[in-house]
Design an enzyme around this catalytic site. Structure first.
Site, short mmCIF file in Angstrom:
data_model
loop_
_atom_site.label_atom_id
_atom_site.label_comp_id
_atom_site.label_asym_id
_atom_site.label_seq_id
_atom_site.Cartn_x
_atom_site.Cartn_y
_atom_site.Cartn_z
N ASP A 164 35.50 -39.75 -22.91
CA ASP A 164 35.72 -38.61 -23.79
C ASP A 164 34.50 -38.43 -24.69
OD1 ASP A 164 38.24 -38.26 -22.74
OD2 ASP A 164 39.22 -39.47 -24.27
N ASP B 104 33.03 -36.34 -27.72
CA ASP B 104 33.49 -35.47 -28.81
C ASP B 104 32.33 -34.67 -29.38
OD1 ASP B 104 36.17 -36.37 -28.71
OD2 ASP B 104 35.61 -38.19 -29.82
N ASP C 141 35.33 -32.82 -25.47
CA ASP C 141 36.28 -32.29 -26.44
C ASP C 141 35.50 -31.52 -27.51
OD1 ASP C 141 38.23 -33.58 -25.02
OD2 ASP C 141 38.45 -35.24 -26.43
#
Length: 424
Positions: free
Chosen positions: A83, A85, A139
């Site tokens: 992930d 960010d 994200d």
């Protein structure tokens, strides 16, 4: 202690080698780091493309969280999913309704049917997620700058639905400021950083051996200089993910762990000491909070209005469960740094960080130690994790093990700091 005779090297004990190798196996590799950078640069351009709902509205686009400080690890225990960010700072009115802010970013990323991200886009409660086929997620969190607050501090937006709801809110946040603060408080120790990067590069290079005849091996430049505190943070995140893999509810946010690690950094000599020290400090803080029956509160030192514990712990039960985990962690780390043979080390490392990275780290260590023994530079003491290094060969043997087969990246559950998918 499980130790090589003191050599002045930054990694001087078997458990330090093993912990470093576990961390390398679960972190974002240099190759995947380059891929992530290329992808978020492409997304930035896509959001600002002609005809986009946000054309001309992006002031700055940058990495936040683990990506910003070099602490990214894989978001699943079995598969290599990462992930990444990001913040999209938008030149839009601060009073824009939260659901509308997410609408605009979602539309800008999703695009028209058949466009590059249309089928890869997922709306979450505080961000828009792009899911790649190889398991990497970007994200993207929309932010509006608040000029009266510190640099790059502003509102992020929380909305569970595509319509206005009483739960919608604007949240003051300054992830950029926290990243700067964290890096200032966890400076890389040059000797440790050099050895760690050499191990990571050696391991990653082995991943390209099969392709070497047909494809050039990429330039493996480490994206971040690593401090022992930063590696301890990665190991703590991995341990947390192992604990919470099959649990319901939220897990402790990565940013909370990062704040504690930075507060307590620069106090130890070795990686194993650093990890144990950080675990003990976490245990102490949560024990104090639990004793007074108060939920722990952790705020961003770069912006006190930015509260990292706004959604976890939800109550004393969740806080107590984490404290119980920390008590077990400290006990097992104390065993690891005591008189512990390699078989016991492997079992404890598997319990704490997962079977795959632990087993791979043990195998890599045995290969390098075996080579040193064959060369007459090291001798294993049966029934222990100790290696005696032959006179006159200590530096060479330790260097062989220190810079040998290491560990590059893999591994962990997704943190929930920016929320899960929103209902459609």
């Amino acid at each position: 202690m499980n130790t090589f005779p003191t050599s002045g090297l930054p990694l001087s004990e078997p458990i330090d080698f093993l912990l470093a190798d576990v961390a390398i196996r679960v972190q974002l590799s240099a190759t995947n780091h380059k891929l992530a950078v290329a992808r978020y640069e492409a997304v930035n351009k896509w959001i600002e493309r002609p005809g986009s709902p946000l054309e001309g509205c992006v002031d700055v686009f940058y990495a936040q969280g683990s990506m910003a400080i070099g602490a990214t690890i894989a978001s699943k225990l079995v598969h290599d999913e990462f992930d990444i960010d990001l913040i999209a700072q938008l030149n839009l009115p601060a009073d824009t309704p939260p659901h509308r802010m997410l609408d605009l970013l979602e539309a800008a990323i999703r695009g028209e049917p058949g466009s590059r991200y249309h089928e890869m886009t997922v709306r979450c409660t505080r961000c828009i997620q792009i899911r790649y086929a190889d398991g990497m997620h970007l994200d993207v969190t929309p932010m509006v700058r608040l000029a009266h607050l510190p640099e790059r501090c502003g509102f992020i937006f929380h909305a569970r639905h595509r319509h206005e709801d009483r739960d919608d809110r604007r949240i003051v946040a300054n992830p950029w400021g926290f990243a700067q603060w964290f890096m200032e408080h966890t400076p890389a120790e040059l000797a440790f950083a050099n050895v760690f990067e050499a191990r990571a590069a050696d391991y990653e290079a082995t991943l390209f051996v099969a392709k070497a005849e047909s494809e050039p091996v990429p330039d493996l430049v480490a994206p971040h200089r690593k401090s022992m505190a930063l590696i301890a943070l990665q190991l703590l995140k991995r341990w947390r993910n192992v604990q919470y893999d099959q649990r319901e509810g939220r897990c402790p946010p990565s940013v909370v762990l990062a704040k504690f690690v930075a507060d307590n950094a620069n106090c130890t000599r070795t990686l194993s000491e650093e990890l144990l020290h950080q675990a003990k400090q976490l245990k102490l803080a949560f024990a104090r909070a639990q004793l007074t029956r108060e939920l722990i509160v952790v705020s961003n030192p770069a912006c006190q209005s930015d509260v990292f514990t706004d959604r976890w712990p939800e109550g004393l039960e969740a806080q107590g469960a984490f404290l119980s985990d920390l008590m077990v962690l400290v006990r097992k780390l104390e065993q690891l740094t005591g008189d512990c043979d390699l078989a016991t080390m492997q079992q404890i490392l598997s319990d704490l960080f997962g079977e795959r990275p632990a087993l791979e780290a043990i195998r890599a260590f045995n290969r390098r130690a075996g080579l040193a023994i064959v060369q007459g530079e090291s001798r294993h003491v049966p029934g222990s994790g100790r290696f005696d290094i032959a006179a006159g060969g200590s530096a060479a043997a330790a260097t062989a093990i220190t810079t040998g087969a290491a560990a590059a990246s893999r591994v962990t559950p997704k943190h929930t700091y920016f929320g899960g998918p929103a209902p459609r």
